[in-house]
Write an enzyme that holds these catalytic residues in place. Structure first.
Site, mmCIF file in Angstrom:
data_model
loop_
_atom_site.group_PDB
_atom_site.id
_atom_site.type_symbol
_atom_site.label_atom_id
_atom_site.label_comp_id
_atom_site.label_asym_id
_atom_site.label_seq_id
_atom_site.Cartn_x
_atom_site.Cartn_y
_atom_site.Cartn_z
ATOM 1 C CD1 TRP A 33 -0.829 2.367 2.210
ATOM 2 C CD2 TRP A 33 -2.799 1.743 1.337
ATOM 3 N NE1 TRP A 33 -1.708 3.415 2.337
ATOM 4 C CE2 TRP A 33 -2.915 3.067 1.808
ATOM 5 C CE3 TRP A 33 -3.915 1.135 0.746
ATOM 6 C CZ2 TRP A 33 -4.092 3.806 1.716
ATOM 7 C CZ3 TRP A 33 -5.087 1.865 0.654
ATOM 8 C CH2 TRP A 33 -5.177 3.176 1.133
ATOM 9 C CG ASN A 45 -0.759 6.835 2.801
ATOM 10 O OD1 ASN A 45 -0.353 5.766 3.199
ATOM 11 N ND2 ASN A 45 -0.910 7.843 3.622
ATOM 12 C CG ASP A 46 0.560 11.068 2.922
ATOM 13 O OD1 ASP A 46 -0.467 10.626 2.393
ATOM 14 O OD2 ASP A 46 0.563 11.580 4.063
ATOM 15 C CD GLN A 80 3.219 7.552 5.928
ATOM 16 O OE1 GLN A 80 2.343 7.165 6.687
ATOM 17 N NE2 GLN A 80 4.489 7.634 6.306
ATOM 18 C CB SER A 122 3.466 12.182 6.236
ATOM 19 O OG SER A 122 2.876 11.245 5.367
ATOM 20 C CG ASP A 170 1.245 14.855 8.065
ATOM 21 O OD1 ASP A 170 1.617 13.751 8.497
ATOM 22 O OD2 ASP A 170 0.074 15.095 7.718
ATOM 23 C CD GLU A 190 -4.625 14.291 6.966
ATOM 24 O OE1 GLU A 190 -4.890 13.521 7.893
ATOM 25 O OE2 GLU A 190 -4.761 13.978 5.766
ATOM 26 C CD1 TRP A 228 -6.658 10.723 3.209
ATOM 27 C CD2 TRP A 228 -6.688 8.497 3.437
ATOM 28 N NE1 TRP A 228 -5.406 10.328 3.619
ATOM 29 C CE2 TRP A 228 -5.399 8.967 3.774
ATOM 30 C CE3 TRP A 228 -6.936 7.120 3.502
ATOM 31 C CZ2 TRP A 228 -4.360 8.115 4.172
ATOM 32 C CZ3 TRP A 228 -5.908 6.269 3.904
ATOM 33 C CH2 TRP A 228 -4.643 6.766 4.232
#
Ligand code: FRU
Length: 457
Positions: A15, A17-18, A34, A76, A142, A184, A258
């Site tokens: 997976w 993400n950021d 991430q 993050s 973050d 974020e 998201w």
């Protein structure tokens, strides 16, 4: 359908993400991100995975850089080059330092650091972590850190309520106040204004919007309200690379949302980045300051076959090219009251529309009938024609469309999930009053081996 993006950055497994820790050092662009080994988001298990590139397009996948520990999961954050060894973490010459959020449900979020003396290949966490915590503030994450030259110290902007800090050594942080904005993954960086000998500071609100203003190392003073940077729903948690030579500023975002990130189909992995975009500021009549985003020039090296379309007498609905990894360049002249543009991924009744709505004065992407319903929708960005025409560059890559209008003045990024293969490119003009001045289609090469999960990339 195999949805693994062909030229967008995606992990071979797991997976994503950021984007995290984006920095240039000694000829290498680093991308941390991430990551979790399963294709499901697991907040307690998040790591920083790592890849490097010399051109921002072809990536070498490396190892997990930072894994969860007793203080929590690794959420993050950013990376800096501590060349002067201000932190004292390095012997002699400096190295890379990562500043990230330690996330544990039992505790308010806290910021920690790690350091690497071998160009980011291996990392040690600082024994004195966390270096910054605020027990009154649970959502405190973050951190984006950069060296502020004129005050000669490190500056951090951290979400979710944007707080600013400064530090001489990455370990001791002093509050500077708040920006007045919340998001974020905030970012704060200088960008040139086109045609003016002026640099302004861009405060990024996590990918959706930016605020342009001045920053003296202490206080951010806005000159604008929030400016939309992407009219789609799929540009999130963006971060810009630190230290690119020549003052260039390039960023990348997670091409996702998201709202449905956990539902979109897998491709052996789940989650990918947008194409990297070079940033500038432009004053546009009637709009004021606009953040201009242009695909990095290195993407042009992916162009293979090119079709120059004969635009005389072009009919709506005529298939002009087909493919799953394409770049389309078109100059269109929208007719009065018309909706015109290009259809992509058009097959068996499915289609994604990228175009201009002259009645509304908006660029748009319509993914209402793109395929799987999970991402259905239609997105507009107000934008004026230039003279009589609108330029568009469209990047299609299996499960995404990114459209850059009028040389990056308006951008719309979208995931799409066609269920039919062999998607075609077509021209469309709703009332037949629009014309195409020029159109070229390029097939783009894949950046990794064709077979997924074969370990070759
Ligand atoms: C943004 C975000 C960050 C957080 C990370 C966790 O997408 O929610 O605020 O650090 O993802 O993976």
């Amino acid at each position: 359908m195999d949805y693994r993006p062909q030229y967008h950055f995606s992990p071979p497994t797991g997976w994503l993400n950021d984007p995290n820790g984006l920095i240039w050092q000694d000829g290498e662009y680093h991308m941390f991100y991430q990551w979790h080994p399963s294709t499901e988001f697991d907040g307690a298990g998040m790591c920083w995975h790592h890849a490097v590139s010399t051109d921002l397009v072809h990536w070498k996948h490396l190892e997990v850089a930072l894994a969860p520990d007793g203080l929590g999961a690794i959420w993050s954050g950013s990376a800096v080059a501590d060349v002067a060894n201000t932190s004292g973490l390095f012997e002699g010459a400096g190295g890379l330092a990562a500043v990230f959020t330690h996330h544990a449900p039992s505790h308010a979020e806290r910021q920690s650091i790690a350091y690497s003396t071998d160009r980011g290949r291996t990392w040690r966490k600082y024994a004195g972590n966390p270096v910054l915590g605020d027990d009154t503030c649970r959502d405190f994450r973050d951190p984006k850190v950069f060296w502020h030259g004129s005050t000669q110290r490190w500056v951090m902007v951290v979400g979710v309520e944007h707080q600013l800090f400064h530090s001489p050594n990455l370990k001791d942080w002093t509050p500077l106040g708040k920006t007045g904005f919340t998001s974020e993954c905030p970012d704060l960086f200088p960008v040139m204004v086109e045609g003016e000998n002026q640099v302004l500071w861009v405060l990024s609100l996590g990918g959706r919007q930016v605020v342009v203003g001045d920053f003296d190392g202490r206080v951010f003073v806005p000159q604008t309200g929030p400016i939309e940077v992407d009219g789609g729903m799929d540009f999130y948690a963006s971060q810009s690379w630190e230290n690119i030579p020549g003052g260039r500023r390039v960023w990348v975002g997670w091409l996702n949302n998201w709202k449905y990130a956990r539902q979109v189909p897998e491709f052996g992995a789940r989650g990918f980045m947008t194409i990297p975009r070079e940033l500038s500021l432009r004053r546009v009549a009637g709009k004021g300051l606009v953040l201009v985003q242009r695909p990095v020039p290195a993407l042009e090296a992916l162009r293979r076959d090119a079709w120059t379309i004969d635009v005389r007498g072009l009919q709506s609905g005529q298939p002009l090219a087909a493919g799953e990894a394409l770049e389309i360049e078109a100059t269109m002249r929208p007719g009065a009251g018309d909706c015109c543009g290009v259809k992509v991924a058009a097959a068996g009744g499915e289609e994604t529309l990228v175009g201009y709505d002259a009645a509304a004065g908006c660029a748009f992407v319509d993914r209402e009938r793109s395929g799987l319903a999970v991402t259905a929708g239609r997105f507009w960005v107000p934008m004026a024609v230039r003279g009589e025409t609108v330029d568009v560059r469209v990047f299609v890559d299996r499960c995404s469309v990114e459209a850059f209008f009028n040389d990056g003045e308006a951008v719309i990024s979208c995931q799409i999930y066609p269920t039919k293969s062999g998607g075609a490119v077509e021209w469309f003009s709703g009332n037949g009053k629009s014309a195409v001045r020029e159109m070229r289609v390029h097939r783009l090469a894949a950046i990794h081996a064709q077979q997924r999960n074969n370990g070759a990339d």
